[in-house]
Design an enzyme around this catalytic site. Sequence first.
Site, mmCIF file in Angstrom:
data_model
loop_
_atom_site.group_PDB
_atom_site.id
_atom_site.type_symbol
_atom_site.label_atom_id
_atom_site.label_comp_id
_atom_site.label_asym_id
_atom_site.label_seq_id
_atom_site.Cartn_x
_atom_site.Cartn_y
_atom_site.Cartn_z
ATOM 1 N N THR A 197 -30.297 -16.834 37.008
ATOM 2 C CA THR A 197 -30.528 -17.345 38.367
ATOM 3 C C THR A 197 -29.280 -18.087 38.858
ATOM 4 O O THR A 197 -28.382 -18.413 38.065
ATOM 5 C CB THR A 197 -31.713 -18.342 38.387
ATOM 6 O OG1 THR A 197 -31.364 -19.466 37.562
ATOM 7 C CG2 THR A 197 -33.007 -17.706 37.875
ATOM 8 N N SER A 198 -29.261 -18.404 40.147
ATOM 9 C CA SER A 198 -28.137 -19.170 40.701
ATOM 10 C C SER A 198 -28.001 -20.518 39.991
ATOM 11 O O SER A 198 -26.881 -20.984 39.734
ATOM 12 C CB SER A 198 -28.337 -19.395 42.208
ATOM 13 O OG SER A 198 -28.171 -18.183 42.899
ATOM 14 N N GLU A 202 -30.497 -11.473 35.765
ATOM 15 C CA GLU A 202 -29.219 -11.613 35.042
ATOM 16 C C GLU A 202 -28.660 -13.032 35.208
ATOM 17 O O GLU A 202 -27.447 -13.240 35.305
ATOM 18 C CB GLU A 202 -28.230 -10.516 35.450
ATOM 19 C CG GLU A 202 -28.817 -9.146 35.135
ATOM 20 C CD GLU A 202 -27.822 -8.032 34.926
ATOM 21 O OE1 GLU A 202 -26.630 -8.298 34.686
ATOM 22 O OE2 GLU A 202 -28.265 -6.866 34.989
ATOM 23 N N ALA A 227 -34.490 -5.473 26.533
ATOM 24 C CA ALA A 227 -35.766 -6.190 26.449
ATOM 25 C C ALA A 227 -35.559 -7.570 25.841
ATOM 26 O O ALA A 227 -35.662 -7.762 24.627
ATOM 27 C CB ALA A 227 -36.774 -5.375 25.635
ATOM 28 N N LEU A 228 -35.261 -8.524 26.743
ATOM 29 C CA LEU A 228 -34.999 -9.900 26.316
ATOM 30 C C LEU A 228 -36.091 -10.848 26.831
ATOM 31 O O LEU A 228 -36.677 -11.620 26.067
ATOM 32 C CB LEU A 228 -33.626 -10.343 26.855
ATOM 33 C CG LEU A 228 -33.191 -11.783 26.584
ATOM 34 C CD1 LEU A 228 -32.970 -12.013 25.097
ATOM 35 C CD2 LEU A 228 -31.902 -12.120 27.346
HETATM 36 C C1 LIG Z 1 -36.952 -7.084 39.096
HETATM 37 C C2 LIG Z 1 -36.547 -7.783 37.825
HETATM 38 C C3 LIG Z 1 -35.876 -7.068 36.846
HETATM 39 C C4 LIG Z 1 -35.574 -7.672 35.617
HETATM 40 N N1 LIG Z 1 -35.013 -6.918 34.615
HETATM 41 C C5 LIG Z 1 -34.912 -7.456 33.372
HETATM 42 C C6 LIG Z 1 -34.503 -6.654 32.251
HETATM 43 O O1 LIG Z 1 -34.192 -5.461 32.396
HETATM 44 N N2 LIG Z 1 -34.472 -7.208 31.031
HETATM 45 C C7 LIG Z 1 -34.798 -8.513 30.821
HETATM 46 O O2 LIG Z 1 -34.760 -8.963 29.674
HETATM 47 N N3 LIG Z 1 -35.167 -9.326 31.861
HETATM 48 C C8 LIG Z 1 -35.244 -8.812 33.121
HETATM 49 N N4 LIG Z 1 -35.647 -9.605 34.172
HETATM 50 C C9 LIG Z 1 -35.929 -11.012 33.934
HETATM 51 C C10 LIG Z 1 -34.973 -11.969 34.625
HETATM 52 O O3 LIG Z 1 -33.731 -11.960 33.977
HETATM 53 C C11 LIG Z 1 -35.632 -13.340 34.676
HETATM 54 O O4 LIG Z 1 -36.722 -13.232 35.588
HETATM 55 C C12 LIG Z 1 -34.700 -14.445 35.103
HETATM 56 O O5 LIG Z 1 -33.706 -14.683 34.126
HETATM 57 C C13 LIG Z 1 -35.430 -15.763 35.378
HETATM 58 O O6 LIG Z 1 -36.303 -16.073 34.342
HETATM 59 P P1 LIG Z 1 -37.834 -16.403 34.665
HETATM 60 O O7 LIG Z 1 -38.384 -15.331 35.528
HETATM 61 O O8 LIG Z 1 -38.531 -16.678 33.389
HETATM 62 O O9 LIG Z 1 -37.793 -17.723 35.555
HETATM 63 P P2 LIG Z 1 -37.607 -19.218 35.026
HETATM 64 O O10 LIG Z 1 -36.584 -19.259 33.958
HETATM 65 O O11 LIG Z 1 -38.956 -19.802 34.723
HETATM 66 O O12 LIG Z 1 -36.998 -19.928 36.317
HETATM 67 C C14 LIG Z 1 -37.809 -20.491 37.355
HETATM 68 C C15 LIG Z 1 -36.928 -21.474 38.131
HETATM 69 O O13 LIG Z 1 -36.533 -22.554 37.270
HETATM 70 C C16 LIG Z 1 -35.111 -22.680 37.278
HETATM 71 N N5 LIG Z 1 -34.647 -23.113 35.970
HETATM 72 C C17 LIG Z 1 -35.006 -22.625 34.756
HETATM 73 N N6 LIG Z 1 -34.357 -23.272 33.781
HETATM 74 C C18 LIG Z 1 -33.564 -24.192 34.376
HETATM 75 C C19 LIG Z 1 -32.642 -25.171 33.919
HETATM 76 N N7 LIG Z 1 -32.378 -25.336 32.624
HETATM 77 N N8 LIG Z 1 -32.014 -25.941 34.836
HETATM 78 C C20 LIG Z 1 -32.232 -25.763 36.172
HETATM 79 N N9 LIG Z 1 -33.099 -24.867 36.658
HETATM 80 C C21 LIG Z 1 -33.746 -24.086 35.793
HETATM 81 C C22 LIG Z 1 -34.605 -21.267 37.617
HETATM 82 O O14 LIG Z 1 -33.287 -21.305 38.122
HETATM 83 C C23 LIG Z 1 -35.630 -20.836 38.643
HETATM 84 O O15 LIG Z 1 -35.297 -21.368 39.889
HETATM 85 C C24 LIG Z 1 -35.908 -9.032 35.412
HETATM 86 C C25 LIG Z 1 -36.548 -9.761 36.428
HETATM 87 C C26 LIG Z 1 -36.876 -9.152 37.602
HETATM 88 C C27 LIG Z 1 -37.616 -9.957 38.656
#
Ligand SMILES: Cc1cc2nc3c(=O)[nH]c(=O)nc-3n(C[C@H](O)[C@H](O)[C@H](O)COP(=O)(O)OP(=O)(O)OC[C@H]3O[C@@H](n4cnc5c(N)ncnc54)[C@H](O)[C@@H]3O)c2cc1C
Length: 380
Positions: free
Chosen positions: A363-364, A361, A120-121
């Site tokens: 994003t790209s 885990e 839970a992060l």
């Molecule tokens: C089905 C699913 C399961 C998941 N399971 C878990 C889990 O078990 N535990 C947990 O803790 N989390 C979990 N997550 C969360 C997941 O790790 C996050 O959704 C992910 O890291 C992206 O964060 P965000 O959704 O806040 O998107 P954002 O961080 O808001 O990203 C939105 C866009 O902005 C871009 N972006 C953001 N910051 C930057 C930057 N500095 N430079 C360039 N581009 C950037 C991203 O690449 C993306 O394209 C899960 C998510 C999903 C959808």
Amino acid sequence: MNDAEFADVLAAVRHFVRTEVIPREEEIEESDAIPSDIRQAAADMGLFGYCLPEEYGGLGATLSEDAQLAFEFGYTTPAFRSMFGTNNGIAGQVLVSSGTAEQKQRWLPRLAQGGVSSFALTEAEAGSDPSGLTTRAVRDGDGYVITGVKRFITNAPLADLFVVFARTGAEARGAKGISVFLVEASADGVSVGPKDRKMGQAGAWTAEVVFDHVAVAASGLVGGQEGAGFGEAMKSLVRGRVHIAAVCVGMAERLLAESVAHARSSRQGGRPIGEFQLVQAMLAEIQTGAYAGRAMVTEAARAYDSGADRRIGPSAAKLFCSEMVGRAADLAVQIHGGLGYMHGVPAERMYRDARLFRIYEGTSEIQKLIIGRALVRDDG
Ligand SMILES: Cc1cc2nc3c(=O)[nH]c(=O)nc-3n(C[C@H](O)[C@H](O)[C@H](O)COP(=O)(O)OP(=O)(O)OC[C@H]3O[C@@H](n4cnc5c(N)ncnc54)[C@H](O)[C@@H]3O)c2cc1C
């Protein structure tokens, strides 16, 4: 686990996935759940703890062994691996790497036997940049009181244990002052929201988790050390990236098998569509991506296990393989023509399932930042 024992486990997993899980994929998709007999069989095979140490009831797989298993898991619905993925990966590895002897003894055997842990992060404004998390753990006598809201937490509706990242330091932002706690799902003040309605990966559940003044004893602070949480999260995610990359390779190999079978059997103009060179070109592209991905994951896992590279390789493998399987799924739908747009066809389902791999885990974009930063700083 010695090499012969691992070979047996790998063969058993391969057989189970292909004969027991694949035939039930539609049932899993339609019911949005893993059938209880499959869950029990996975627990009986030791899959809930295959990467946990043997002294705590796990199988003690290395990351290279994990990758080989994940190639097999990737061949079927990702919901199957998701059920035990958090135990072996992001959540369980925090305990393995930094838990006290007492914390390991209390939780790892339970997880290895089929209990479920969640990592839970993520929070609403702390996803790609978890250093912005606002969940707080405030000192209260010998223990702590945790308050905050986490979202998209995999396996939350099933979890026995939450590995929760919360701020103990005075800073409002930043990596410093984040600690990690073990919180029982049954603790007062923990509530799990309804299952999220997702695009794909039916049968794998995520949900919001609210921690409302949850009292945690000092023994729940992982490693007994405040401020180590951010580093723990990053370490655990690095390992997880190689695993996810391997799952992507397995899925690409399945997409290839489905596409080849379709190309051989489906006819246009009196000929199998596989005789058309433009269809063969699409098959060749899927094959080449999967082959490159398999080689890359194998090398990234080897370098991780030896300690030679725990930064660039895992991110590069996750970046390449998650993008590669997205392209493979797109091509597989194309090869299937109109059928590829219909529910009930594996390529259609995997097209939706694969989309997540580029997001969670890290994003790209975040993988590119990690790789680029390491290269420029020359400390990768
Ligand atoms: C089905 C699913 C399961 C998941 N399971 C878990 C889990 O078990 N535990 C947990 O803790 N989390 C979990 N997550 C969360 C997941 O790790 C996050 O959704 C992910 O890291 C992206 O964060 P965000 O959704 O806040 O998107 P954002 O961080 O808001 O990203 C939105 C866009 O902005 C871009 N972006 C953001 N910051 C930057 C930057 N500095 N430079 C360039 N581009 C950037 C991203 O690449 C993306 O394209 C899960 C998510 C999903 C959808």
